[in-house]
Enzyme design. Structure first.
Site: not given
Length: 641
Positions: A502, A546
Site C-alpha cells: 500500500d 493504491e
C-alpha cells in the site's frame, strides 16, 4: 364297285402285275400327302382342331383312294396301301385326325364289302392305332427322322394280320402278296412321313419367322423395286392406323405421308437399291415420332436386287431422354463453370474422373497435375515437389503421400494452408460405389477473419484481465490466478507467499499534486514491483486504488522478504517527491504472509487476511516498513523500516 376295282384272275397265280399296280397306288398315296403338305399352310390360319380335322379328312380320302385302286387278290379280298395314310394321320395329326381318317376308311371299306371286310376293318384300326401310339411317343418333342421308321411297325402289323386273321390266312395272302403289300405300305409310310416331317419343319420355321416379324416391337417391312409395300408387320399397321397388314400391301410412302417427306424417303430407298449399299441408322420423323431406320437391298437367287427390307425403331422416348440429358449436362457444366468452389471426383482406385477449372485453380502449383486420369499419389507427389504445402517435411514426403492417398476414400473435413499463406477447405464424401467427391473452397478470407477474431478475443481477454492504468493484472484476474496457484501449491505441498503493498499517504499525494501525477505515481510503483520479481509464475496485480498484491508460488517467507526489500529499494531509488509525507518522498508499507500444505488446502483465503493484517500493522507502526505475519504470536517476525 367291281367296275372300279382291278381284279386278278387265277388267284395267287396272277401276281405278275401286282408290282405295277402297287406302283400306281403308291404314287396316289404319295401325291395325296404331298398335296396336304402344299395346302396345309392355308389351314394354319384356322384353329388347331380345324387343322387336325382337315388332315384327317385328307388322310381318310387318301386311304379311300387307295382302296379304289386296290387289287382284288381273292374274291372279297382287296390288296392296297390304305394303311399308310391312316398311320401317318395318327402320327402327325394325333387322335383327332386319326379318328376322322379311320372313320372314313372303315365306312368305305364296309361299303365295299367282301369276305375280308371284318379283317380289313380290324387291320385299319390297328394301323391307325400304331400312328396314334407314335404321336403320343413324340408328344413332348417334335418328331424326328428316326420316328418315321413307324413304317416298320406298320409292316409288322400287316404281317401279323395276314398271318393271324382267318380270312386272310385261308386265302394265303401272306404267301401270295405278303412281301409287296408289306414293303410298299412301309415305303409309302416312310415317303409320306418324310414329306410331312419336312413340311412340319418348314411350317415351324415359317411360323417362327412370321411370329417374330409380326410381333416385333420394331417396324418391319419389305418393299419392291418401286418402293411399294410387299409385306409389313402389325406395328406398321398401327403406326399408320390400318386394321390389317393386307390393307398396306401395294401402297407406298406417297399414300401415307406428306409429299416432301415421301419424296425424300423414296430417293433414299432407290439409292439403296441402285447402289446395293445398305442404309444404317438413318433418322426419320413420321407422325410426330422420332425413328431410326435401317434398309438393306433384297436380292433374288441370281443376285439381282428386287426390293429392300427395312427395320425402323421408335426412338422417340430415347431422343427425349437424350435431349434432357444434354440439357442437364449443359446446365450442370454451366453451374460447375460458374460456381466458386472446386469439385473433383475420384474413382474407388484413386484415379481422377472429373474436375472443374476451379479445382485446378485452387492449387496453383500442382494444378497442372490435376487432370482426368491422374492418380491421387501422382498429384500429391507434385504437391511435395513444388512445396505447395510447406508444412510437409521433405524427409517424410513418401510416407505422407502414402498416408494421404490411403485416406482419400473416407468422409472427412480438413483445412490446409498453401505456400502463399492462403487457406483451403477440403470436404470429402464417399458414395455407395466407392467414388470420392471432394469439394474445395477458398477460406483465406474466413481464416483471416478467424485469426483477427481470435486476436480480438485475446485482446479483449487481456483488457478484461489487465489494469488499464498500470498494465499489470487487475483484481479479477488476480483472484482467478490466486485460486489456481494456491491449489497447485497445496497439491505439491510447497510454500506459497503473498505480499500486500500500500502506498503511504497516497490521498495526500493526489490532493497535493493532482490525479495525473497520482496516476503516474501508480505506474512507477507497479514498474518497481514488476522489476522485483523474476519468475513467470510470480504475479503482480493492482488489488485496488493504491493497493497492490504480489503472489509468489513455491516461495518461503524468507524469499518473500527478499522480494519486498528489493521493491522498497527500487521505490526509494525513484525518489518521488511527496511533501505531504513524513518521509518527504513516496514510500510503501508491505505485509507478508506465507503458508503451505494443510492451510492452502483448507483456507487459502487466510493468506489474504494474514497479509492484510501485517500490512495494517506496518501502517500502524509508522509506515514505510515490511512486516511478515507470525502464526505463533500473531505479529511480525521481522520488520524493516
Amino acid at each position: 364297285m367291281t367296275g372300279l376295282l382291278h381284279g386278278l384272275e387265277g388267284g395267287p397265280n396272277a401276281v405278275n402285275g401286282i408290282w405295277t399296280q402297287f406302283g400306281g397306288n403308291l404314287s396316289f398315296v404319295s401325291l395325296a400327302m404331298s398335296l396336304w403338305a402344299l395346302f396345309s399352310i392355308q389351314f394354319q390360319r384356322r384353329s388347331f382342331r380345324q387343322e387336325k380335322i382337315a388332315f384327317g379328312i385328307i388322310a381318310g380320302g387318301a386311304s379311300i383312294g387307295s382302296i379304289l385302286l386296290a387289287i382284288e387278290f381273292h374274291p372279297g379280298i382287296y390288296i392296297d396301301l390304305r394303311f399308310s395314310p391312316l398311320a401317318l394321320a395318327g402320327m402327325f395329326g394325333g387322335p383327332i385326325a386319326a379318328a376322322f381318317a379311320a372313320s372314313l376308311a372303315i365306312v368305305f371299306r364296309f361299303a365295299v364289302g367282301g369276305t375280308a371286310m371284318v379283317d380289313g376293318i380290324i387291320t385299319i384300326a390297328f394301323a391307325t392305332g400304331i400312328g396314334v401310339a407314335g404321336h403320343f411317343w413324340t408328344r413332348k418333342r417334335s418328331p424326328g427322322f428316326t420316328d418315321v421308321l413307324l413304317g416298320l411297325a406298320l409292316g409288322a402289323i400287316l404281317v401279323a394280320a395276314m398271318a393271324l386273321l382267318p380270312t386272310l390266312v385261308n386265302a394265303h395272302v401272306l404267301a401270295g402278296v405278303g412281301f409287296p403289300l408289306t414293303a410298299l405300305n412301309c415305303l409309302a409310310t416312310v415317303i409320306g412321313g418324310f414329306v410331312l416331317l419336312k413340311t412340319q419343319q418348314w411350317e415351324l420355321e415359317r411360323s417362327i419367322l412370321v411370329t417374330a416379324f409380326s410381333q416385333s416391337p420394331d417396324y418391319l417391312y419389305v418393299k419392291d423395286r418401286n418402293s411399294r409395300f410387299i409385306t409389313v408387320n402389325e406395328n406398321m399397321t398401327r403406326l399408320f392406323r390400318f386394321r390389317t397388314t393386307a390393307e398396306m400391301t401395294g401402297l407406298s410412302d406417297f399414300n401415307l405421308m406428306s409429299q416432301p417427306l415421301a419424296e425424300e424417303l423414296y430417293h433414299l430407298e432407290q439409292q439403296v437399291m441402285e447402289t446395293g449399299t445398305p442404309l444404317i441408322d438413318s433418322n426419320e420423323r413420321i407422325e410426330g415420332r422420332f425413328l431410326l431406320a435401317s434398309k438393306v437391298p433384297v436380292r433374288d437367287k441370281q443376285g439381282r436386287i428386287i426390293g429392300l427390307a427395312g427395320v425402323t425403331r421408335d426412338v422417340t422416348e430415347r431422343t427425349a431422354l437424350e435431349r434432357e440429358l444434354r440439357e442437364s449436362k449443359k446446365l450442370l457444366s454451366h453451374a460447375m463453370a460458374n460456381m466458386s468452389d472446386g469439385i473433383a471426383m475420384y474413382d474407388s482406385k484413386g484415379f481422377l474422373l472429373f474436375c472443374n477449372d476451379q479445382y485446378r485453380d485452387a492449387f496453383p502449383l500442382s494444378g497442372a497435375a490435376r487432370v482426368v486420369g491422374a492418380h491421387i499419389s501422382d498429384i500429391l507427389r507434385r504437391v511435395v515437389e513444388t512445396g505447395e504445402r510447406p508444412a510437409i517435411a521433405e524427409a517424410n514426403a513418401e510416407e505422407w503421400i502414402k498416408t494421404a492417398a490411403a485416406s482419400l476414400h473416407s468422409n472427412k473435413d480438413e483445412e490446409i494452408q498453401l505456400h502463399n499463406g492462403d487457406w483451403r477447405s477440403i470436404r470429402t464424401r464417399i458414395a455407395g460405389d466407392g467414388t470420392a467427391m471432394a469439394v474445395v473452397s477458398d477460406i483465406a478470407a474466413t481464416k483471416q477473419a478467424e485469426i483477427a477474431l481470435r486476436l480480438s478475443a485475446e485482446q479483449l481477454k487481456n483488457l478484461a484481465e489487465t489494469d488499464g492504468l498500470t498494465g499489470i493484472v487487475n483484481r479479477r484476474a488476480f483472484d482467478e490466478a490466486f485460486a489456481r496457484e494456491t491449489a497447485g501449491s497445496a497439491r505439491k505441498n510447497t510454500p506459497f507467499s503473498l505480499l500486500m503493498v500500500d502506498i503511504d499517504r497516497f490521498k495526500a499525494y493526489n490532493d497535493t499534486y493532482g490525479h495525473p501525477a497520482g496516476d503516474q505515481c501508480l505506474r512507477v510503483v507497479s514498474k518497481c514491483l514488476r522489476q522485483s520479481v523474476s519468475r513467470p509464475a510470480d504475479i503482480v496485480a493492482r488489488y485496488g486504488g493504491e493497493e497492490f498484491a504480489v503472489f509468489l508460488p513455491d516461495t518461503s517467507a524468507k524469499g518473500a522478504m527478499i522480494v519486498a526489500e528489493q521493491f522498497a529499494r527500487r521505490l526509494a531509488q525513484e525518489n518521488i517527491i511527496h511533501s505531504g509525507s513524513e518521509f518527504g518522498r513516496v514510500t510503501a508499507s508491505i505485509g507478508i504472509s506465507c503458508a503451505t500444505g494443510a492451510t492452502l488446502r483448507t483456507s487459502p483465503n487466510r493468506l489474504l487476511a494474514e497479509a492484510d493484517a501485517a500490512l495494517y500493522e506496518a501502517k500502524t507502526q509508522g509506515r514505510n516498513r515490511i512486516l511478515a505475519h507470525s502464526r505463533e504470536n500473531g505479529h511480525a517476525l521481522k520488520e524493516t523500516g
